[in-house]
Design a protein around this motif. Structure first.
Motif, PDB file in Angstrom:
ATOM      1  N   GLU A  97     122.883  84.733  25.937  1.00  0.00           N
ATOM      2  CA  GLU A  97     122.143  85.191  27.117  1.00  0.00           C
ATOM      3  C   GLU A  97     122.135  84.173  28.275  1.00  0.00           C
ATOM      4  O   GLU A  97     121.074  83.732  28.728  1.00  0.00           O
ATOM      5  N   PRO A  98     123.322  83.802  28.756  1.00  0.00           N
ATOM      6  CA  PRO A  98     123.377  82.909  29.918  1.00  0.00           C
ATOM      7  C   PRO A  98     122.640  83.478  31.128  1.00  0.00           C
ATOM      8  O   PRO A  98     122.149  82.721  31.974  1.00  0.00           O
ATOM      9  N   ASN A  99     122.533  84.806  31.182  1.00  0.00           N
ATOM     10  CA  ASN A  99     121.867  85.447  32.332  1.00  0.00           C
ATOM     11  C   ASN A  99     120.377  85.146  32.390  1.00  0.00           C
ATOM     12  O   ASN A  99     119.719  85.454  33.386  1.00  0.00           O
ATOM     13  N   GLN A 100     119.851  84.520  31.342  1.00  0.00           N
ATOM     14  CA  GLN A 100     118.438  84.124  31.350  1.00  0.00           C
ATOM     15  C   GLN A 100     118.243  82.621  31.547  1.00  0.00           C
ATOM     16  O   GLN A 100     117.108  82.137  31.553  1.00  0.00           O
ATOM     17  N   MET A 101     119.336  81.898  31.728  1.00  0.00           N
ATOM     18  CA  MET A 101     119.255  80.451  31.923  1.00  0.00           C
ATOM     19  C   MET A 101     118.865  80.125  33.365  1.00  0.00           C
ATOM     20  O   MET A 101     119.127  80.901  34.292  1.00  0.00           O
ATOM     21  N   SER A 102     118.269  78.970  33.554  1.00  0.00           N
ATOM     22  CA  SER A 102     117.702  78.636  34.870  1.00  0.00           C
ATOM     23  C   SER A 102     118.734  78.558  35.985  1.00  0.00           C
ATOM     24  O   SER A 102     118.429  78.881  37.135  1.00  0.00           O
ATOM     25  N   ASN A 103     119.962  78.159  35.679  1.00  0.00           N
ATOM     26  CA  ASN A 103     120.978  78.021  36.720  1.00  0.00           C
ATOM     27  C   ASN A 103     121.813  79.282  36.946  1.00  0.00           C
ATOM     28  O   ASN A 103     122.698  79.286  37.811  1.00  0.00           O
ATOM     29  N   PHE A 104     121.501  80.338  36.202  1.00  0.00           N
ATOM     30  CA  PHE A 104     122.292  81.568  36.363  1.00  0.00           C
ATOM     31  C   PHE A 104     122.138  82.137  37.774  1.00  0.00           C
ATOM     32  O   PHE A 104     123.027  82.842  38.260  1.00  0.00           O
ATOM     33  N   LYS A 105     121.056  81.810  38.435  1.00  0.00           N
ATOM     34  CA  LYS A 105     120.829  82.292  39.803  1.00  0.00           C
ATOM     35  C   LYS A 105     121.922  81.818  40.754  1.00  0.00           C
ATOM     36  O   LYS A 105     122.118  82.381  41.840  1.00  0.00           O
ATOM     37  N   ASN A 292     135.777  78.143  41.834  1.00  0.00           N
ATOM     38  CA  ASN A 292     134.721  78.448  40.870  1.00  0.00           C
ATOM     39  C   ASN A 292     133.853  79.581  41.403  1.00  0.00           C
ATOM     40  O   ASN A 292     134.103  80.105  42.487  1.00  0.00           O
ATOM     41  N   SER A 293     132.854  79.939  40.646  1.00  0.00           N
ATOM     42  CA  SER A 293     132.039  81.108  40.971  1.00  0.00           C
ATOM     43  C   SER A 293     130.576  80.768  41.216  1.00  0.00           C
ATOM     44  O   SER A 293     129.699  81.612  41.051  1.00  0.00           O
ATOM     45  N   ILE A 294     130.329  79.525  41.627  1.00  0.00           N
ATOM     46  CA  ILE A 294     128.959  79.038  41.750  1.00  0.00           C
ATOM     47  C   ILE A 294     128.587  78.811  43.219  1.00  0.00           C
ATOM     48  O   ILE A 294     129.234  78.021  43.923  1.00  0.00           O
ATOM     49  N   THR A 295     127.555  79.487  43.676  1.00  0.00           N
ATOM     50  CA  THR A 295     127.061  79.345  45.046  1.00  0.00           C
ATOM     51  C   THR A 295     126.601  77.907  45.297  1.00  0.00           C
ATOM     52  O   THR A 295     125.917  77.315  44.471  1.00  0.00           O
ATOM     53  N   GLY A 296     126.981  77.370  46.436  1.00  0.00           N
ATOM     54  CA  GLY A 296     126.564  76.028  46.813  1.00  0.00           C
ATOM     55  C   GLY A 296     127.505  74.932  46.370  1.00  0.00           C
ATOM     56  O   GLY A 296     127.358  73.769  46.789  1.00  0.00           O
ATOM     57  N   SER A 297     128.491  75.261  45.539  1.00  0.00           N
ATOM     58  CA  SER A 297     129.412  74.227  45.050  1.00  0.00           C
ATOM     59  C   SER A 297     130.332  73.716  46.153  1.00  0.00           C
ATOM     60  O   SER A 297     130.792  72.567  46.105  1.00  0.00           O
ATOM     61  N   GLU A 298     130.584  74.552  47.158  1.00  0.00           N
ATOM     62  CA  GLU A 298     131.516  74.173  48.223  1.00  0.00           C
ATOM     63  C   GLU A 298     131.103  72.869  48.911  1.00  0.00           C
ATOM     64  O   GLU A 298     131.952  72.079  49.339  1.00  0.00           O
ATOM     65  N   ALA A 299     129.796  72.643  49.024  1.00  0.00           N
ATOM     66  CA  ALA A 299     129.304  71.447  49.705  1.00  0.00           C
ATOM     67  C   ALA A 299     129.722  70.169  48.992  1.00  0.00           C
ATOM     68  O   ALA A 299     129.774  69.092  49.614  1.00  0.00           O
TER      69      ALA A 299
END
Length: 344
Positions: A97-105, A292-299
């Motif tokens: 259940e990664p969708n319930q982990m804190s960083n899944f947002k 990758n697929s993570i928001t904010g990583s571009e910075a």
């Protein structure tokens, strides 16, 4: 999924030795070769006081066979999207259940409800990329965006062409080239692809996961290849360029999951959540040279990587891209027969 991820032999390596003698726990990762950033592992070890061991494999199929055999001792696996359903159907992955982990947002919306893991109950995204054609433009002056470089090569490339031993990727590209769609059941198209492959093979130097050095030193001048690996080679030899065949190319994503028989479950869950942190996702991209697929990583990503042509799909080629999927078993059997014939 990719050259950087596949060229190394399956060997166990211990990453980062500057650890306390008694760590709080262990984590055993099974990943493609040259695909795990040492700095990322060091950061995880120091953050959680966990001793990490990374073991490498060269293909999805060899990794699956190892896991199915049992007795492997691994906690984490990094399967490509097309093979994730096979892991799930065979009960090899933990429903963590990664969708319930804190960083899944932080996961970008388009990578949440994915076909291979609806809602992300088993996997988190690692990196994504494309499979195309890499060629030395000091030798070849023609169109970059054509699979003819591989299947109908010009004289200047003959004998210096490599084809990666990744069955579905090679066959899909060949089928697209002769006018068919991936996983087709059209016997005429499949025969046409078979014959084209057998004809083209005479112009190839190898069917291999060769070292980067063979390209950098120009012992090889063309290959079916992955965009991130191509970017890494271009950094060492700027003559190389990456193209996406207009007749069709693959888009793929590799994912991280916890194995059903993992021994270090809590540490594995920490690692999945860790990967969804923007700074850590950026570390993965900067090392592998994939998106990758993570928001904010571009910075936190290397500006040169963000501008790299290999990471951009031109607008006029987007319609030629298709996401890699697993073929039905009957089609996969035909693929295997063609591949066996090709690699004899």
């Amino acid at each position: 999924m990719k050259f950087a991820s596949r060229m190394a032999a399956a060997t166990a390596i211990l990453v980062a030795s500057a650890l306390p003698a008694l760590a709080a726990g262990q984590l055993n990762i099974f990943n493609f070769g040259l695909y795990t950033p040492p700095d990322l592992i060091k950061k995880f070890e120091q953050t959680y006081d966990v001793k990490v061991t990374v073991t490498e494999y060269d293909s999805n199929e060899s990794a699956l066979a190892k896991i199915q055999a049992g007795g492997h001792g691994f906690d984490i696996i990094v399967p490509s999207a097309y093979i994730v359903p096979t892991y799930i159907e065979n009960g090899l992955l933990m429903k963590s259940e990664p969708n319930q982990m804190s960083n899944f947002k932080n996961v970008k919306s388009e990578w949440v409800d994915v076909a291979w893991d609806k809602g992300r109950h088993y996997t988190v995204p690692y990196v994504w990329g494309t499979t195309g054609v890499m060629v030395n433009t000091k030798v070849y002056k023609g169109d970059l965006n054509t699979a003819a470089i591989i299947f109908d090569p010009p004289p200047e490339l003959k004998g210096k062409i490599n084809v990666v031993p990744s069955m579905n990727e090679v066959l899909d590209m060949a089928i697209n080239y002769v006018g068919g769609e991936a996983c087709t059941t059209d016997k005429a198209i499949l025969k046409k692809a078979h014959d084209k492959l057998m004809e083209a093979k005479a112009s190839w130097a190898s069917i291999d996961y060769p070292s980067f050095e063979k390209f950098i030193k120009e012992d090889l001048n063309a290959s079916i290849f992955w965009n991130g690996a191509s970017s890494r080679i271009r950094a060492e030899n700027p003559g190389f360029a990456f193209g996406l065949p207009k007749t069709g190319f693959l888009i793929w994503q590799d994912n991280v999951a916890i194995l059903k028989d993992a021994k270090n479950v809590e540490n594995a869950k920490l690692f999945l959540n860790f990967l969804m942190d923007p700074e850590n996702a950026a570390m993965v991209s900067n090392y592998t040279r994939y998106g990758n697929s993570i928001t904010g990583s571009e910075a936190k990503m290397d500006p040169n990587l963000l501008k790299a042509p290999e990471l951009t799909i031109p607008a006029d080629l987007k319609s030629a891209g298709h996401f890699q999927t697993a073929c039905p078993p009957d089609v996969q059997q035909i693929y295997t027969r063609i591949w066996t014939d090709l690699t004899k």
